[in-house]
Write an enzyme that holds these catalytic residues in place. Structure first.
Site, PDB file in Angstrom:
ATOM      1  N   CYS A  71      16.536   6.790  32.173  1.00 13.21           N
ATOM      2  CA  CYS A  71      17.440   6.083  33.078  1.00 13.21           C
ATOM      3  C   CYS A  71      18.234   7.039  33.958  1.00 13.21           C
ATOM      4  CB  CYS A  71      18.424   5.235  32.288  1.00 13.21           C
ATOM      5  SG  CYS A  71      17.697   3.961  31.243  1.00 13.21           S
TER       6      CYS A  71
ATOM      7  N   ASP B 146      11.343   0.286  30.993  1.00  9.88           N
ATOM      8  CA  ASP B 146      11.297   1.681  30.549  1.00  9.88           C
ATOM      9  C   ASP B 146      11.977   1.935  29.211  1.00  9.88           C
ATOM     10  OD1 ASP B 146      13.948   1.541  31.405  1.00  9.88           O
ATOM     11  OD2 ASP B 146      13.874   3.402  32.575  1.00  9.88           O
TER      12      ASP B 146
END
Length: 379
Positions: free
Chosen positions: A368, A243
């Protein structure tokens, strides 16, 4: 001194976290309203949706002094600004440890719900279960968080998955492998992007080969194709989550993190090049070639933050209902370019930059720190 999430730390034994090796996750009741099962459904029975699909809410976690030490107030200020910004577009539930609820509520305001759940750190993407559409509705796939391969001891975060699902009344699926939400990226149509370093790794799944892990991921998440990238082993605490490297913005279209001006020829720039080479010949689950749009990092000489673990990746954005939240680092030209790229990809959503210097210094970003719960089917 604060322990950095992405700093390479002395490994703690996997047993400290109460997590067994892959394939040994117990199928036990979580103690709440959600019951635990193993990942036994056929792939066609589950679907992991794309982040741009409608959300019911976003889950975040309130960091603790045990992890952040003298930087606690600064990182909480970052988290509070992210939570408040998202709450203008969709409900936000903030997990806070017993005793931290009052401080969290004061910081985020009345628009954010506080839920008392013991937590250690802010990385909800990795500790909260991955939500999938199952045969009976939304299910939570608990990926057996083990401190990113035993690099940190997270007594409470290891139990967040079960606790959240019990609170929400969502069935719990205990995965037969160890991973984190930040290691998985999908188009919602059966294509999964993963770095080998973050999951085909003895610190998470000893004894499992890539083909076996791939089949388990396909069964767990309803995937029809997995595209693998090398990633980077042992250079950051996550072993290079996807990511911060490659993200879908639409079926067949990805944004790729690329080095900014003056970036060295190091393992991270080579990882970006390797990802580009994979994507050049890859097709998705529907057989479409993949369009790659570059999203360059800022010039490190112009950013506000510092530290060896500072994550200056615009790819770590978060898509909410009606908006996309992207970090801004202080390099005005690069910040503006990233916002323009995202606006082109999401013309019907607001693009909102957020300063998260302390979060980034810990090696993470907005994605995150957030975890979306998809809207329930039919709602």
């Amino acid at each position: 001194m604060r322990i950095s999430r992405r700093g390479v730390l002395t490994a703690a034994g996997l047993g400290l976290l109460g997590i067994g090796t892959a394939g040994c996750a117990p199928a036990t009741n979580s103690g709440g309203r959600s019951s635990a099962t193993t990942d036994g459904h056929a792939a066609m029975d589950r679907r992991l949706g794309a982040e741009w699909e409608p959300h019911e809410l976003t889950v975040m976690s309130w960091p603790t002094e045990a992890i952040w030490g003298e930087d606690l107030q600064d990182v909480r200020d970052d988290l509070a600004s992210v939570a408040a910004a998202i709450a203008a577009y969709e409900p936000v539930v903030l997990l806070a440890s017993p005793g931290d609820e009052e401080d969290a509520a004061y910081a985020v305001g009345d628009d954010v719900e506080i839920l008392t759940v013991p937590v250690d750190d802010l990385w909800a993407r990795d500790t909260v279960p991955v939500f999938v559409e199952g045969p009976a509705g939304i299910e939570g796939v608990d990926l057996n968080f083990n401190g990113w391969g035993g690099k940190q001891f997270h007594e409470h975060d290891a139990g967040v998955g079960a606790a959240v699902l019990a609170e929400f009344g969502i069935p719990r699926v205990v995965a037969s492998l160890v991973a984190e939400g930040g290691s998985l990226e999908t188009d919602g149509q059966g294509t999964l992007l993963v770095t080998e370093s973050s999951i085909v790794n003895d610190n998470r799944n000893p004894g499992l080969w890539r083909d076996e892990i791939e089949q388990r991921l396909m069964d767990l998440l309803g995937m029809r194709k997995v595209i693998w990238f090398d990633g980077v082993y042992d250079q950051d605490i996550t072993d290079a989550h996807i990511d911060s490297l490659v993200r879908f913005v639409a079926p067949g279209v990805v944004l790729l993190d690329v080095p900014g001006p003056g970036a060295p020829d190091d393992v991270w720039s080579r990882s970006s090049e390797q990802a580009r080479s994979v994507l050049a010949s890859a097709t998705d689950a529907a057989g479409r070639p993949i369009e790659v749009v570059e999203l360059p990092q800022p010039d490190f000489a112009k950013i506000r933050g510092d530290g060896d673990d500072f994550l200056a990746s615009y790819v770590n954005f978060f898509i909410a209902n009606g908006a996309v939240f992207v970090p801004e680092f202080g390099d005005r030209r690069a910040d503006r370019r990233a916002q323009d790229v995202l606006q082109e990809q999401f013309p019907d959503r607001d693009i909102l930059p957020l300063a998260i210097d302390t979060v980034a210094s810990g090696g993470g970003g907005i994605h995150c720190a957030t975890h979306d719960l998809p809207a329930r089917p039919g709602e």
